[in-house]
Design a protein around this motif. Sequence first.
Motif, PDB file in Angstrom:
ATOM      1  N   ARG A   1       0.883  -1.277  -0.098  1.00  0.00           N
ATOM      2  CA  ARG A   1       0.043  -0.031   0.028  1.00  0.00           C
ATOM      3  C   ARG A   1       0.782   1.205  -0.074  1.00  0.00           C
ATOM      4  NH1 ARG A   1      -3.371  -3.231   3.401  1.00  0.00           N
ATOM      5  NH2 ARG A   1      -2.334  -2.289   5.234  1.00  0.00           N
ATOM      6  N   GLU A   2       2.114   1.157   0.710  1.00  0.00           N
ATOM      7  CA  GLU A   2       2.801   2.269   0.662  1.00  0.00           C
ATOM      8  C   GLU A   2       3.578   2.651  -0.542  1.00  0.00           C
ATOM      9  OE1 GLU A   2       6.030   1.446   3.666  1.00  0.00           O
ATOM     10  OE2 GLU A   2       4.729   1.968   5.320  1.00  0.00           O
ATOM     11  N   LEU A   3       3.727   1.474  -1.258  1.00  0.00           N
ATOM     12  CA  LEU A   3       4.314   1.483  -2.585  1.00  0.00           C
ATOM     13  C   LEU A   3       3.183   1.645  -3.975  1.00  0.00           C
ATOM     14  CD1 LEU A   3       7.143  -1.055  -2.292  1.00  0.00           C
ATOM     15  CD2 LEU A   3       7.504   1.246  -2.337  1.00  0.00           C
TER      16      LEU A   3
ATOM     17  N   ALA B   1      12.417   3.178  -5.386  1.00  0.00           N
ATOM     18  CA  ALA B   1      12.170   2.960  -3.967  1.00  0.00           C
ATOM     19  C   ALA B   1      11.577   1.692  -3.512  1.00  0.00           C
ATOM     20  CB  ALA B   1      11.002   4.124  -3.507  1.00  0.00           C
ATOM     21  N   GLN B   2      12.257   0.475  -4.230  1.00  0.00           N
ATOM     22  CA  GLN B   2      11.988  -0.892  -4.021  1.00  0.00           C
ATOM     23  C   GLN B   2      10.695  -1.234  -4.475  1.00  0.00           C
ATOM     24  OE1 GLN B   2      12.621  -1.405   0.412  1.00  0.00           O
ATOM     25  NE2 GLN B   2      14.340  -2.282   0.022  1.00  0.00           N
TER      26      GLN B   2
ATOM     27  N   HIS C   1       9.550  -5.289  -5.301  1.00  0.00           N
ATOM     28  CA  HIS C   1       8.513  -6.098  -4.828  1.00  0.00           C
ATOM     29  C   HIS C   1       7.466  -6.473  -5.863  1.00  0.00           C
ATOM     30  CE1 HIS C   1       8.481  -5.011  -0.267  1.00  0.00           C
ATOM     31  NE2 HIS C   1       9.348  -4.179  -0.604  1.00  0.00           N
ATOM     32  N   LEU C   2       7.589  -5.785  -6.977  1.00  0.00           N
ATOM     33  CA  LEU C   2       6.564  -6.223  -8.196  1.00  0.00           C
ATOM     34  C   LEU C   2       7.180  -7.464  -8.361  1.00  0.00           C
ATOM     35  CD1 LEU C   2       6.078  -2.752  -9.853  1.00  0.00           C
ATOM     36  CD2 LEU C   2       4.493  -4.230  -9.076  1.00  0.00           C
TER      37      LEU C   2
END
Length: 376
Positions: free
Chosen positions: A112-114, A161-162, A166-167
């Motif tokens: 959610r942050e990303l 930003a990572q 994560h994807l």
Amino acid sequence: MPAQRTTPTPRVMGRLRLASQGLLGNGHPTVPDAVRWMTAMQAQDLGSALWAVGQRVPGMAASGVRAALDAGTVVRSWPMRGTLHLLAPADLRWILGITSERLMKMMAARHRELSITSDDISHCRDIAFKTTEVLRAEGRPGATREQLFRAFEEAGQLTKAQRGIHLLGSLCQRAWLVQGPMAGTNGKVGVQQLFVPFDEWIQDSRELGREEGIAELLFRYVRSHGPATVKDFSWWSQVPLAEARKALVEVQDRLVELKFGGGSYWLSPETAALLDDGVPGSRSFLALPGFDEFLLGYQDRNLVLAPEFAELVVPGKNGVFKRIMVSGGEVVGTWARTVSGKTVGVAPEPFAGQLAPAAERSFLAEGRAYLKFMAG
């Protein structure tokens, strides 16, 4: 007269673990054999993972482990704890079926942050499939992380930003992508792997239901890591403790319970028999890699690593495990790879004082074996 049964002590328990893991001269004939026996081997750091396998396959060279990755007889992915492991290809899908849902729930807040949604992940799947298809038509077996990130960005999926990793991890968690052959450059061996479609790289996957799979995972963990507790297994696999205990009921008739230190440890009958026949390895000395399963593969590491030395292995508790020296089943120090000009060597870093002369000789022999392995 019958041999006297060995009384368990922390060092004896450590040597039993060395025996279970194939580290006392009882290793495996091939890389796939060793990896399948261990079920999953921590492999976040590829160089460490290569040496971890090499310590369990006598006479192996790093090139042989890389060849197994190139051939797909061993795979490297994120099956649990959000970190890379080596596995047998047939095991990856069913283990993901047990572990991925919980991991994805744990990552939900970070996603959610990303600003990562399920639609974003599906979009990136389609992009990755198209990218690998184009590269394959050009004679390239897969895509590097950078190539995939570039394709994501061109399609409007940010990777800063990572977000990109994560994807990419989510695609592997869903068994849409997997890491395949090593990425070579100009004839040189690469340090990363190419990403390929899961179903194209792994065409023979076992199918196990959740309860059956957890029971098998527990049995194989104990067989290759015992003596270990059910809490060790729950931490290692991220299987909830209640399910782990239920699985133990299903497999405990094939295991041996060993009471030690007020707790119940489980091990295979073959390993337990060493207590009657004489536990080997009292004079063994190993230079194991960082992140090796001998230390990392348990929630409670106090059996083999005195608590007062724990931060010397994981400085600042930052999650990065240094290389370890193991004498007679006990971690007695760390060691480092050294470089002076064009000369590569190794240096011991014992916890207390200097190594005894015999241990020093053993360490130097291990160091030579390590350098030969990595150069091979």
